[in-house]
Design an enzyme around this catalytic site. Structure first.
Site, PDB file in Angstrom:
ATOM      1  CG  HIS A   1      -0.183   8.682   1.943  1.00 34.82           C
ATOM      2  ND1 HIS A   1      -1.083   7.647   1.912  1.00 34.82           N
ATOM      3  CD2 HIS A   1       0.275   8.752   3.218  1.00 34.82           C
ATOM      4  CE1 HIS A   1      -1.188   7.120   3.126  1.00 34.82           C
ATOM      5  NE2 HIS A   1      -0.365   7.772   3.942  1.00 34.82           N
TER       6      HIS A   1
ATOM      7  CG  HIS B   1       1.105  10.410   6.781  1.00 35.60           C
ATOM      8  ND1 HIS B   1       0.051   9.721   6.234  1.00 35.60           N
ATOM      9  CD2 HIS B   1       0.852  11.722   6.577  1.00 35.60           C
ATOM     10  CE1 HIS B   1      -0.807  10.589   5.726  1.00 35.60           C
ATOM     11  NE2 HIS B   1      -0.343  11.804   5.916  1.00 35.60           N
TER      12      HIS B   1
ATOM     13  CB  THR C   1      -5.384   8.083   5.920  1.00 35.67           C
ATOM     14  OG1 THR C   1      -4.064   7.573   5.659  1.00 35.67           O
ATOM     15  CG2 THR C   1      -5.287   9.404   6.657  1.00 35.67           C
ATOM     16  CB  THR C   2      -4.786   2.609   5.754  1.00 33.04           C
ATOM     17  OG1 THR C   2      -4.045   2.574   6.980  1.00 33.04           O
ATOM     18  CG2 THR C   2      -3.981   3.339   4.695  1.00 33.04           C
TER      19      THR C   2
ATOM     20  CG  HIS D   1      -1.937  -1.050   1.258  1.00 33.93           C
ATOM     21  ND1 HIS D   1      -2.919  -1.161   0.303  1.00 33.93           N
ATOM     22  CD2 HIS D   1      -2.129  -2.083   2.111  1.00 33.93           C
ATOM     23  CE1 HIS D   1      -3.676  -2.211   0.572  1.00 33.93           C
ATOM     24  NE2 HIS D   1      -3.211  -2.794   1.663  1.00 33.93           N
TER      25      HIS D   1
ATOM     26  CG  HIS E   1       3.407   5.732   5.816  1.00 39.83           C
ATOM     27  ND1 HIS E   1       3.215   5.707   7.169  1.00 39.83           N
ATOM     28  CD2 HIS E   1       2.307   6.313   5.292  1.00 39.83           C
ATOM     29  CE1 HIS E   1       2.042   6.235   7.451  1.00 39.83           C
ATOM     30  NE2 HIS E   1       1.468   6.621   6.328  1.00 39.83           N
TER      31      HIS E   1
END
Ligand SMILES: [Zn+2]
Length: 257
Positions: free
Chosen positions: A121, A138, A206-207, A94, A119
């Protein structure tokens, strides 16, 4: 068969029908449940995929558009105590995640939150006054006593080559669940902007499972990375930004660090 018997039989049939339909409405456990950023298992469906993801349909969700913030001179100062970390990069299917060595933390409102990982995005998840960025980092910190999280979001604009990301761009693991390990050390704070003014609000992961346990701190000033560097991340993790969520009455505060 008497009328009474027929009624009893019909009642029993109705009850068993109800029981069966209730069973069908129950959500499955979340083990091995697959979620995506688009299509049938995309963000709109996360809350209905399985029993532990229902919070994804909650009312304190992230990301949000950062607008209409209240300037709060009294809001939290973040005391940061980071050390260098060796390099551990994971492609979890992801996102590209950098696991950080233990021993770095921030102090929020007198409570310590340990930096676990950061990580990426692409594009950004948060937007500022309706404008999104090509990438967002993040930095995930955990309060080891309460389990609550404090996540620092850093927006990345296209511009000059980033000196820290430069160390890793050629080593990003391409396959899902693959890793890259190296003795090379770096400091997470070198990925922070100079100006530490931030927006803060209460939100969620957010996941999935979208747990509403996150105090967000999104830096107002962005950092820069080259188009090629941003592309290196995007080529592996694709479009992995959850759409903006409603504020639902939450307040965003703005603070100069
Ligand atoms: Zn994230």
């Amino acid at each position: 068969m008497t009328i009474r018997h027929t009624r009893l039989l019909l009642t029993l049939l109705a009850i068993s029908f109800l029981l069966i339909s209730c069973k069908e409405d129950e959500l499955p456990p979340c083990t091995d449940i697959h979620w995506e950023y688009e299509g049938e298992d995309g963000p709109d469906a996360w809350g209905e995929l399985c029993v532990d993801y229902t919070t994804c349909a909650g009312q304190a969700q992230s990301p949000v558009n950062l607008a209409g913030a209240i300037y709060d001179p009294a809001s939290l100062d973040i005391a940061q105590s980071y050390s260098a970390s060796t390099t551990h990069i994971l492609n979890n299917g992801h996102t590209i995640q950098f696991t950080y060595d233990a021993g770095s933390s921030i102090l929020v409102n007198g409570e310590s939150y340990e930096l676990l990982q950061f990580h990426s995005h692409t594009h950004s998840e948060h937007s500022v006054s309706g404008i999104s960025s090509p990438m967002e980092l993040h930095f995930v910190h955990k309060n080891l006593t309460t389990g609550n999280l404090a996540v620092i979001g850093v927006l990345v604009e296209e511009g000059a080559e980033n000196e820290v990301l430069k160390l890793f761009t050629e080593h990003l693991p391409a396959a899902k669940d693959s890793t890259y390990e190296a003795a090379l050390t770096y400091e997470a704070q070198d990925l922070f902007p100079e100006d530490r003014s931030y927006f803060t609000y209460s939100g969620s992961l957010t996941t999935p499972p979208c747990s509403e346990i996150v105090t967000w701190f999104v830096m107002e000033q962005s950092i820069q990375a080259s188009a090629a560097q941003i592309e290196a991340f995007e080529a592996l993790q694709h479009e992995n930004a959850r759409p903006l969520q409603e504020l639902d009455g939450r307040v965003i505060r703005y603070h100069s660090w």
